[in-house]
Design an enzyme around this catalytic site. Structure first.
Site, PDB file in Angstrom:
ATOM      1  N   PRO A  96      47.585  45.290  47.885  1.00 38.66           N
ATOM      2  CA  PRO A  96      47.416  46.479  48.734  1.00 38.66           C
ATOM      3  C   PRO A  96      46.643  46.157  50.012  1.00 38.66           C
ATOM      4  O   PRO A  96      46.707  46.880  50.990  1.00 38.66           O
ATOM      5  CB  PRO A  96      46.662  47.460  47.828  1.00 38.66           C
ATOM      6  CG  PRO A  96      46.137  46.664  46.698  1.00 38.66           C
ATOM      7  CD  PRO A  96      46.998  45.450  46.565  1.00 38.66           C
ATOM      8  N   GLU A 123      42.481  43.837  39.197  1.00 38.84           N
ATOM      9  CA  GLU A 123      41.858  44.040  40.527  1.00 38.84           C
ATOM     10  C   GLU A 123      42.232  42.901  41.471  1.00 38.84           C
ATOM     11  O   GLU A 123      41.539  42.668  42.446  1.00 38.84           O
ATOM     12  CB  GLU A 123      40.333  44.121  40.387  1.00 38.84           C
ATOM     13  CG  GLU A 123      39.882  45.272  39.516  1.00 38.84           C
ATOM     14  CD  GLU A 123      40.514  46.599  39.920  1.00 38.84           C
ATOM     15  OE1 GLU A 123      41.063  47.283  39.050  1.00 38.84           O
ATOM     16  OE2 GLU A 123      40.497  46.901  41.133  1.00 38.84           O
ATOM     17  N   ARG A 165      69.317  40.438  50.685  1.00 39.77           N
ATOM     18  CA  ARG A 165      70.480  41.108  51.283  1.00 39.77           C
ATOM     19  C   ARG A 165      70.732  40.594  52.703  1.00 39.77           C
ATOM     20  O   ARG A 165      71.811  40.812  53.265  1.00 39.77           O
ATOM     21  CB  ARG A 165      70.318  42.621  51.296  1.00 39.77           C
ATOM     22  CG  ARG A 165      69.209  43.143  52.186  1.00 39.77           C
ATOM     23  CD  ARG A 165      69.066  44.649  52.040  1.00 39.77           C
ATOM     24  NE  ARG A 165      70.195  45.366  52.582  1.00 39.77           N
ATOM     25  CZ  ARG A 165      70.384  45.612  53.887  1.00 39.77           C
ATOM     26  NH1 ARG A 165      69.516  45.153  54.770  1.00 39.77           N
ATOM     27  NH2 ARG A 165      71.436  46.283  54.297  1.00 39.77           N
ATOM     28  N   ASP A 180      71.331  48.804  60.100  1.00 35.45           N
ATOM     29  CA  ASP A 180      70.308  49.390  59.221  1.00 35.45           C
ATOM     30  C   ASP A 180      69.197  50.067  60.022  1.00 35.45           C
ATOM     31  O   ASP A 180      68.944  49.703  61.177  1.00 35.45           O
ATOM     32  CB  ASP A 180      69.639  48.263  58.414  1.00 35.45           C
ATOM     33  CG  ASP A 180      70.547  47.751  57.332  1.00 35.45           C
ATOM     34  OD1 ASP A 180      71.546  48.416  57.043  1.00 35.45           O
ATOM     35  OD2 ASP A 180      70.274  46.659  56.814  1.00 35.45           O
TER      36      ASP A 180
HETATM   37  N1  J9Q Z   1      48.924  47.911  44.566  1.00 33.15           N
HETATM   38  C1  J9Q Z   1      49.156  46.607  44.216  1.00 33.15           C
HETATM   39  C2  J9Q Z   1      48.583  46.048  43.053  1.00 33.15           C
HETATM   40  C3  J9Q Z   1      48.845  44.738  42.708  1.00 33.15           C
HETATM   41  C4  J9Q Z   1      49.671  43.962  43.525  1.00 33.15           C
HETATM   42  C5  J9Q Z   1      50.251  44.505  44.667  1.00 33.15           C
HETATM   43  C6  J9Q Z   1      50.005  45.820  45.023  1.00 33.15           C
HETATM   44  C7  J9Q Z   1      50.615  46.371  46.256  1.00 33.15           C
HETATM   45  C8  J9Q Z   1      51.470  45.706  47.125  1.00 33.15           C
HETATM   46  N2  J9Q Z   1      51.780  46.568  48.107  1.00 33.15           N
HETATM   47  C9  J9Q Z   1      51.158  47.723  47.866  1.00 33.15           C
HETATM   48  O1  J9Q Z   1      50.433  47.618  46.715  1.00 33.15           O
END
Ligand code: J9Q
Length: 253
Positions: A96, A123, A165, A180
């Protein structure tokens, strides 16, 4: 392209072998290998995580296990290295806290011969795993959006589909990728609405212009509806779009 995925839930990646991507794999356009991180644990409990230094909730994935796994999977030349090259892979770590994964990043990745994905859970992964890997290969921490998932596996599925793709031969009609949303030929705008038969459905009719056979008018209508939809839903995309006077006239309506 060769893709390796390291995860504690290998079965989560099974859908990669279905449908379009499955066909691409069968045709040799894409090679996918999924590795169980627990294969690199050494204790009876196969522990992959531990409590975070500094306290706080959740668990952090152990550096030793990830270090051994990436040493093995990213070895070049090695079992996974495409064409037995000594060029290391690009390591992609969904998180994230990563840089945004966009269509432009997908196009960047589609040029890579070898991608290795590290699926973090809990985490996240001990930062030293990323720092150590970056000493011998390009490492990219990417986010697929501003929300929190339980793990990186779903993000890897999203990224792999968006990248695969774009590979030559994967899509039946390569022209479709050109139109796209976010594509260069659409100036990075959102696609407008699409229609198919019947002409009228539940008293809703297909816009006349789409049945006119006037290709210039159809192209203009598609551009106008793309501009209107982008303005309404993602106005920030207009900042980087190359707009001509006709486009600006539509937006000023
Ligand atoms: N939230 C997460 C938790 C673990 C690994 C990736 C993510 C992630 C990737 N993009 C948004 O969240």
């Amino acid at each position: 392209m060769r893709i390796d995925v390291v995860t504690i839930f290998p079965d989560y990646l099974a859908p990669l072998r279905e449908a379009l991507l499955g066909k691409a794999i069968d045709r040799g356009l894409l090679e996918v290998a999924v590795h169980d991180l627990r294969g690199w644990t050494h204790d009876v409990h196969k522990a992959v995580d531990d409590s975070p230094y500094g306290g706080g909730p959740g668990m952090v994935m152990k550096p030793q296990v990830w270090g051994d796994a990436l040493d093995a999977v990213c070895a070049s030349p090695g079992a996974g290295a495409p064409q037995d090259t000594d060029t290391p892979p690009r390591l992609v770590v969904p998180t994230p806290s990563g840089r945004p994964f966009t269509q432009a990043v997908a196009e960047e990745y589609a040029e890579e011969p070898w991608l290795v994905f590290a699926c973090g859970r809990y985490e996240g992964i001990d930062q030293r795993v990323i720092d150590d890997a970056a000493r011998r290969m390009p490492v990219d921490e990417v986010s697929i959006g501003d929300y929190v998932l339980v793990g990186g596996e779903v993000a890897v599925m999203v990224i792999v589909e968006a990248v695969a793709r774009l590979l030559p031969g994967v899509l039946g009609n390569p022209a479709s990728a050109k139109q796209d949303s976010f594509s260069a030929s659409l100036s990075g705008l959102l696609e407008g609405p699409s229609y198919t038969r019947p002409e009228v459905w539940r008293d809703l009719a297909v816009p006349d212009v789409l049945r006119s056979g006037n290709h210039a008018a159809i192209e203009r209508w598609r551009r106008d509806t793309a501009l209107e939809r982008t303005f309404a839903r993602r106005p920030e995309l207009l900042d980087d779009a190359e707009l001509d006077a006709a486009d600006r006239a539509v937006l000023d309506r």
